[in-house]
Design an enzyme around this catalytic site. Structure first.
Site, PDB file in Angstrom:
ATOM      1  N   GLU A 163      42.062   5.135 -57.543  1.00  0.00           N
ATOM      2  CA  GLU A 163      41.438   3.731 -58.366  1.00  0.00           C
ATOM      3  C   GLU A 163      40.477   3.922 -59.267  1.00  0.00           C
ATOM      4  O   GLU A 163      39.267   3.356 -59.284  1.00  0.00           O
ATOM      5  CB  GLU A 163      41.415   2.600 -57.307  1.00  0.00           C
ATOM      6  CG  GLU A 163      42.548   2.268 -56.359  1.00  0.00           C
ATOM      7  CD  GLU A 163      41.935   1.152 -55.658  1.00  0.00           C
ATOM      8  OE1 GLU A 163      40.833   0.700 -55.300  1.00  0.00           O
ATOM      9  OE2 GLU A 163      42.968   0.787 -54.950  1.00  0.00           O
ATOM     10  N   ASN A 205      45.996   8.267 -57.654  1.00  0.00           N
ATOM     11  CA  ASN A 205      46.517   7.025 -57.305  1.00  0.00           C
ATOM     12  C   ASN A 205      46.035   5.759 -57.897  1.00  0.00           C
ATOM     13  O   ASN A 205      44.709   5.827 -57.805  1.00  0.00           O
ATOM     14  CB  ASN A 205      46.765   7.191 -55.660  1.00  0.00           C
ATOM     15  CG  ASN A 205      47.476   6.035 -55.118  1.00  0.00           C
ATOM     16  OD1 ASN A 205      48.870   5.836 -55.306  1.00  0.00           O
ATOM     17  ND2 ASN A 205      46.914   5.112 -54.147  1.00  0.00           N
ATOM     18  N   HIS A 242      51.388  -3.026 -55.933  1.00  0.00           N
ATOM     19  CA  HIS A 242      51.245  -4.162 -55.081  1.00  0.00           C
ATOM     20  C   HIS A 242      51.589  -5.267 -56.511  1.00  0.00           C
ATOM     21  O   HIS A 242      50.868  -5.539 -57.141  1.00  0.00           O
ATOM     22  CB  HIS A 242      49.563  -4.352 -55.020  1.00  0.00           C
ATOM     23  CG  HIS A 242      49.240  -3.294 -53.997  1.00  0.00           C
ATOM     24  ND1 HIS A 242      49.712  -3.267 -52.451  1.00  0.00           N
ATOM     25  CD2 HIS A 242      48.419  -2.172 -54.065  1.00  0.00           C
ATOM     26  CE1 HIS A 242      49.204  -2.385 -51.851  1.00  0.00           C
ATOM     27  NE2 HIS A 242      48.493  -1.743 -52.546  1.00  0.00           N
ATOM     28  N   GLU A 271      52.531   2.134 -52.266  1.00  0.00           N
ATOM     29  CA  GLU A 271      51.761   1.296 -51.425  1.00  0.00           C
ATOM     30  C   GLU A 271      52.610  -0.083 -51.713  1.00  0.00           C
ATOM     31  O   GLU A 271      52.101  -1.434 -51.838  1.00  0.00           O
ATOM     32  CB  GLU A 271      50.265   0.834 -51.883  1.00  0.00           C
ATOM     33  CG  GLU A 271      49.198   2.076 -51.766  1.00  0.00           C
ATOM     34  CD  GLU A 271      47.855   1.808 -51.980  1.00  0.00           C
ATOM     35  OE1 GLU A 271      47.545   0.884 -51.978  1.00  0.00           O
ATOM     36  OE2 GLU A 271      47.170   2.749 -51.943  1.00  0.00           O
ATOM     37  N   ASP A 273      54.285  -3.513 -52.181  1.00  0.00           N
ATOM     38  CA  ASP A 273      54.440  -4.861 -51.556  1.00  0.00           C
ATOM     39  C   ASP A 273      54.609  -6.009 -52.852  1.00  0.00           C
ATOM     40  O   ASP A 273      54.134  -5.535 -53.705  1.00  0.00           O
ATOM     41  CB  ASP A 273      53.343  -5.278 -50.580  1.00  0.00           C
ATOM     42  CG  ASP A 273      52.008  -5.175 -51.213  1.00  0.00           C
ATOM     43  OD1 ASP A 273      51.673  -5.169 -52.373  1.00  0.00           O
ATOM     44  OD2 ASP A 273      51.027  -5.038 -50.183  1.00  0.00           O
TER      45      ASP A 273
HETATM   46  C1  XIL Z   1      43.807  -1.826 -47.682  1.00  0.00           C
HETATM   47  C2  XIL Z   1      44.267  -1.807 -46.112  1.00  0.00           C
HETATM   48  O1  XIL Z   1      45.479  -2.127 -46.296  1.00  0.00           O
HETATM   49  C3  XIL Z   1      43.359  -2.710 -45.659  1.00  0.00           C
HETATM   50  O2  XIL Z   1      43.756  -2.759 -44.167  1.00  0.00           O
HETATM   51  C4  XIL Z   1      41.769  -2.372 -45.922  1.00  0.00           C
HETATM   52  O3  XIL Z   1      41.024  -3.633 -45.339  1.00  0.00           O
HETATM   53  C5  XIL Z   1      41.523  -2.331 -47.256  1.00  0.00           C
HETATM   54  O4  XIL Z   1      42.191  -1.395 -47.799  1.00  0.00           O
HETATM   55  N1  XIL Z   1      44.878   0.005 -52.526  1.00  0.00           N
HETATM   56  C6  XIL Z   1      44.586   1.035 -51.698  1.00  0.00           C
HETATM   57  C7  XIL Z   1      44.790   0.808 -50.121  1.00  0.00           C
HETATM   58  O5  XIL Z   1      44.558   2.237 -52.154  1.00  0.00           O
HETATM   59  O6  XIL Z   1      43.895   1.651 -49.400  1.00  0.00           O
HETATM   60  C8  XIL Z   1      44.136  -0.544 -49.814  1.00  0.00           C
HETATM   61  O7  XIL Z   1      44.551  -0.654 -48.376  1.00  0.00           O
HETATM   62  C9  XIL Z   1      45.035  -1.665 -50.575  1.00  0.00           C
HETATM   63  C10 XIL Z   1      44.866  -1.279 -51.905  1.00  0.00           C
END
Ligand code: XIL
Length: 453
Positions: A163, A205, A242, A271, A273
């Site tokens: 990020e 990422n 996401h 990641e 969802d």
């Molecule tokens: C999130 C986790 O799912 C949570 O449990 C934590 O509180 C915060 O981080 N981007 C990412 C992940 O790269 O590491 C994040 O994960 C979600 C967004």
């Protein structure tokens, strides 16, 4: 004393034997691959890919959770346990207990592990949040080195940097304490990771990089292209993906994945969802990955809806009770009916290219300045796929190649021959790949010719 020691040792040995036998017995059951087409992991493996989930160490004692994990997935990403605050809570004091727990759970069952993440502006321990300048740069590099070394040989891919770009239309880097140590912090992190673990794939990422037309996507693309051209060790790009109403699945997602892949990196959906878990959208995402040969796999960010960091969006493949949702069926069906890859495969390139027809064409774009130029050459396959190519280009008198990328060359002046490197020889029917070079002098009108192997 001796007796007591012996007894203790023999009890321990007995206990170990028992546990070992049990573990071995269980492993046989658990590792026995599920029939292709019946679980996410087995179906993805049939397509040369993995299907993973983010896993929390504290849930490994929940048997409803591990039943699904062990049955369905063949890759895991620790959800929080490898982050900087978890692995280096005090400067110079490393703590790997929970991460090791996940790694051991996964590897003893034949699942691979994605490491997440070595350098990030978020979830930094307090000591790091308070640092800046060269002290922070040094601390970051030491962190990358220590953690990548600890997990060497156990992690197949690392999110080295997470990020680092800003949202919105600026295309700029995200402001952070790490960014303020200098714009080269990202490449410095990648070099440190490569030095510590030369076997792991090193990924950049990010989120909101799914839509090809967005400035953030283009900015990351430009960075990766620049890294490849300059030899910064980067192997893959992770798309968090996401998806929700504010950041929906874009119709050009496949273009994004294949465009990055064409730079010579793997792409991974890291990641996933989807708010509401639309079966159609899940299906599209998986089909997009299957359509891009360098898309290695998909990781969903949790198992059951109740495991999600966004539980209220019910964005995952299993209900909180552990039942398969319609999105699960859609993903499994997509994995079992995957489309044919259209871009160059990841590894390994064929050592002896099969014979056969299939021509190619080459076109050149020149960026000329006083005394020098950069030429970008696009190689396009004809109506059938090609497995290797040679481009011939005659430079005008007085022009000499000084450096090049994404191709092997013979000759720096006059007639030069350019052949593919390992990762870009295979070009699908109608698809393209690019190489480039810098030269001094004047380009004039370059007319490349292309021959396919
Ligand atoms: C999130 C986790 O799912 C949570 O449990 C934590 O509180 C915060 O981080 N981007 C990412 C992940 O790269 O590491 C994040 O994960 C979600 C967004």
């Amino acid at each position: 004393m001796r007796n007591a020691t012996w007894k203790a040792a023999s009890r321990a040995a007995l206990a170990l034997t028992g546990a070992g036998a049990l573990a071995a017995g269980m492993a046989m059951v658990l590792v026995a691959p599920a029939a292709a087409g019946t679980t996410l992991g087995a179906s993805a493996a049939e397509k040369g890919r993995y299907f993973g989930a983010a896993v929390a160490a504290y849930k490994l004692s929940d048997s409803a959770y591990t039943t699904i994990l062990n049955r369905e997935f063949n890759s895991v990403t620790p959800e929080n346990e490898m982050k900087i605050d978890a692995t280096e809570p005090q400067q110079g004091q490393f703590s790997y207990g929970q991460a090791d727990q996940i790694v051991n759970h996964a590897r003893s069952r034949g699942m691979s592990v994605r490491g997440h993440t070595l350098a990030w502006h978020s979830q930094q321990p307090g000591w790091m949040q308070n640092m800046s300048g060269s002290a922070l740069r040094q601390a970051m590099l030491n962190h990358v080195t220590q953690v990548a070394t600890h997990f060497r040989g156990q992690v197949v891919a690392w999110d080295v940097v997470n990020e680092a770009f800003a949202d919105g239309s600026s295309g700029a880097r995200r402001d952070s304490n790490l960014q303020r140590t200098g714009n080269d912090w990202i490449e410095a992190a990648f070099r440190a990771a490569r030095a510590a673990d030369s076997g792991a794939k090193l990924c950049y990422n990010d989120y909101n990089t799914d839509n090809w037309s967005h400035a953030k996507t283009q900015a990351v693309y430009a960075m990766v292209r620049d890294f490849k051209q300059r030899g910064v060790p980067i192997d893959c790009v992770g798309f968090q993906s996401h998806f929700n109403s504010g950041s929906p699945y874009p119709s050009n997602y496949r273009t994004t994945l294949s465009s990055f892949a064409a730079l010579g990196v793997d792409v991974q959906i890291t990641e996933l969802d989807i708010e509401g878990a639309s079966a159609a959208t899940y299906r599209s995402v998986v089909e997009d990955c299957l359509a891009v040969a360098r898309c290695n796999g998909v990781t969903v960010w949790g198992i059951r809806d109740s495991d999600s960091w966004r539980a209220s969006q019910t964005p995952l493949l299993f209900t909180s009770g552990g039942a398969k949702k319609p999105a699960y069926d859609a993903v499994l069906a997509a994995l079992n009916n995957g489309t044919t890859p259209t871009d160059p495969p990841t590894t390994p390139p064929p050592t002896t290219p099969p014979p056969g027809p299939g021509g190619c064409t080459a076109a050149v774009a020149v960026n000329q300045w006083t005394g020098g130029f950069v030429a970008t050459v696009k190689v396009t396959a004809g109506s059938s796929a090609i497995t290797s190519w040679t481009v011939t280009l005659t430079l005008p008198l007085g022009s000499t190649v000084t450096n090049a990328w994404n191709a092997n060359r013979s000759g720096d002046t006059g007639t030069t021959n350019w052949t593919n490197v390992a990762y870009n020889g295979r070009v699908g029917a109608g698809q393209s790949t690019e190489f480039g070079f810098q030269a001094n002098g004047t380009a004039g009108g370059l007319t490349p010719t292309c021959a396919a192997g």
